[in-house]
Design an enzyme around this catalytic site. Structure first.
Site, PDB file in Angstrom:
ATOM      1  N   HIS A 143       0.844  -0.757   0.060  1.00  0.00           N
ATOM      2  CA  HIS A 143      -0.259   0.155  -0.224  1.00  0.00           C
ATOM      3  C   HIS A 143       0.726   1.486   0.228  1.00  0.00           C
ATOM      4  O   HIS A 143       0.321   2.513  -0.469  1.00  0.00           O
ATOM      5  CB  HIS A 143      -0.744   0.025   1.008  1.00  0.00           C
ATOM      6  CG  HIS A 143      -2.147   0.648   1.211  1.00  0.00           C
ATOM      7  ND1 HIS A 143      -2.442   2.307   0.016  1.00  0.00           N
ATOM      8  CD2 HIS A 143      -3.659   0.505   1.393  1.00  0.00           C
ATOM      9  CE1 HIS A 143      -3.172   1.845   0.192  1.00  0.00           C
ATOM     10  NE2 HIS A 143      -3.959   1.683   1.092  1.00  0.00           N
ATOM     11  N   ASP A 373     -10.048  -7.638 -18.911  1.00  0.00           N
ATOM     12  CA  ASP A 373     -10.448  -8.796 -19.516  1.00  0.00           C
ATOM     13  C   ASP A 373      -8.992  -9.244 -20.137  1.00  0.00           C
ATOM     14  O   ASP A 373      -8.259  -8.468 -21.166  1.00  0.00           O
ATOM     15  CB  ASP A 373     -11.371  -8.296 -20.816  1.00  0.00           C
ATOM     16  CG  ASP A 373     -11.283  -9.328 -21.570  1.00  0.00           C
ATOM     17  OD1 ASP A 373     -10.779 -10.830 -21.454  1.00  0.00           O
ATOM     18  OD2 ASP A 373     -12.310  -8.887 -22.069  1.00  0.00           O
TER      19      ASP A 373
END
Length: 433
Positions: A143, A373
């Site tokens: 992070h 995708d």
């Protein structure tokens, strides 16, 4: 370990980059995601080749944490690479998802989170290939390298690089971290950032000191909010509002009721606010790094439960509006003073923290699964990792139904049954709950 072979050294190669004050406010841990791709899933080779192309403009992801002469963490842009783990699983992906799906422990589906931050790869990938040809893609990213907005942009670039093939050139993001946190020549912090964004003092960072709850007493739950339910929530607000605002108002009400808090007590929400467009001058939205601060809408329990949805949404909106250019510059100035004094800053969120009576929320509602995708279709499922902080929740757009939202939330086990019982109730007054 995967490393891109640069035709010429990256302009930042070999340098060390200081963490910004935005980086240090983020929780000191790796953030995992797990995505399921049914057969025919993209091949491991295609995924790795695409990863090499996608990551080339992101030198921070290829580096390692190191310590400077004062023992403070810095980014060493040494091009050490990304860790990629490949496994073959003698099972069918559909059976694994059916056995637990979003309720299962997904820790085995992504790389083991390192115990130490200095040394290990900052981006790690696990490709779990199932005998049916399906794929579980597990990724962890530290992070202190990026916030959710930046990470999702990179993952989308990776998917596009795989889908489009070798001819695709990945756009270079804005990566000048120092430019996002420039103190004034005479820093003038005017807010109590040491108490708000970091540990210390009695500022707005919490309604009260937070307790520590054993991890085995924290339960992770998933709630699906259909588009029709969200539309009804919007109509209850009575004014223009976002999906995030109306859902947050609703969940704040229900979590507060489920916890059985005293009506005179105060409760607040820690709301992540993207500061890129709020700073002066604005920071490009394609900035790769951390640039999030938090708003803290705060109300008495009786008001959270008794106010209309419009009233609670108004409190949320007003708190977020206070994270303006003046506040952001004050925060940057505070960071400059802390750096000049050699001060260590510790983020407020830690594992096992019990936020009750407060909650903390993050939103991935701007993310779209079609962006992931890799060439054989978007993921069929998003498997959330365990949330380690009681009261922490994340809104994610539904993978299966357009306009619907999934809530992932960590609650103390004693409050789970009550929350599930009322989470779809649209009644407002406490007596109706």
């Amino acid at each position: 370990m995967l490393k891109p072979a640069y035709a010429a050294p990256h302009p930042l190669a070999g340098g060390k980059v200081q963490l910004t004050v935005f980086d240090r406010a983020a929780i000191d841990t790796y953030v995992p995601i797990v995505l399921a791709y049914p057969a025919p899933a993209p091949s491991n080779e295609a995924l790795k080749e695409g990863l090499l192309r996608a990551i080339a403009p992101y030198p921070h992801l290829l580096g390692r944490f190191a310590l400077d002469g004062h023992g403070r963490r810095v980014l060493n842009l040494n091009n050490e690479g990304v860790l990629v783990i490949e496994t073959d699983v003698p099972a069918d992906l559909a059976d694994v998802l059916a056995a637990g799906g979003m309720a299962t422990d997904v820790a085995g589906f992504y790389p083991t989170v390192p115990e130490e931050s200095v040394g290990p790869a900052l981006l790690q990938v696990k490709l779990g290939r199932y005998r049916c040809g399906g794929l579980l893609l597990g990724v962890i990213c530290h992070h202190h390298i990026s916030d959710g907005h930046a990470a999702s942009t990179f993952y989308g670039a990776w998917a596009t690089a795989v889908r489009e093939g070798k001819g695709f050139s990945v756009p270079s993001p804005f990566i000048d971290r120092a430019a996002t946190a420039v103190p004034r020549s005479t820093p003038k912090p005017v807010f109590d950032h040491r108490s708000i964004e970091f540990k210390g003092g009695e500022g707005s960072g919490s309604s009260q000191p937070h307790a520590v709850l054993p991890m085995d007493k924290i339960r992770n739950i998933t709630v699906h909010f259909p588009a029709e339910f969200i539309a009804e929530l919007r109509s209850r607000v009575g004014a223009r509002c976002s999906t995030f605002q109306c859902l947050l108002a609703h969940v704040w009400k229900k979590a507060t009721a489920a916890r059985g808090l005293d009506l005179e007590e105060f409760t607040q929400v820690r709301v992540a606010v993207n500061c890129r467009g709020r700073a002066n001058p604005p920071v490009p939205m394609d900035f790769f790094g951390n640039m999030v601060l938090w708003a803290f809408p705060r109300l008495q329990v009786r008001d959270v439960l008794g106010l209309s949805y419009g009233g609670v949404v108004g409190a949320i909106r007003d708190a977020a509006a206070r994270i303006d250019e003046e506040y952001i510059q004050s925060y940057v100035d505070f960071g400059g003073v802390a750096d000049a004094n050699g001060e260590e800053l510790a983020a407020t969120s830690t594992f096992g923290t019990m936020l009750c009576p407060d909650i903390e929320v993050d939103s991935w509602l701007g993310f779209r699964f079609h962006q992931l995708d890799f060439g054989t279709g978007p993921p069929s499922a998003f498997l959330p990792p365990g949330l380690p902080v009681e009261g922490l929740m994340v809104f994610v757009p539904s993978r299966t139904v357009e306009g619907s939202v999934d809530l992932f939330m960590a609650l103390a086990e004693d409050h789970v049954a009550a929350f599930k019982r009322i989470c779809y109730s649209l009644d407002i007054l406490p007596s109706r709950m």
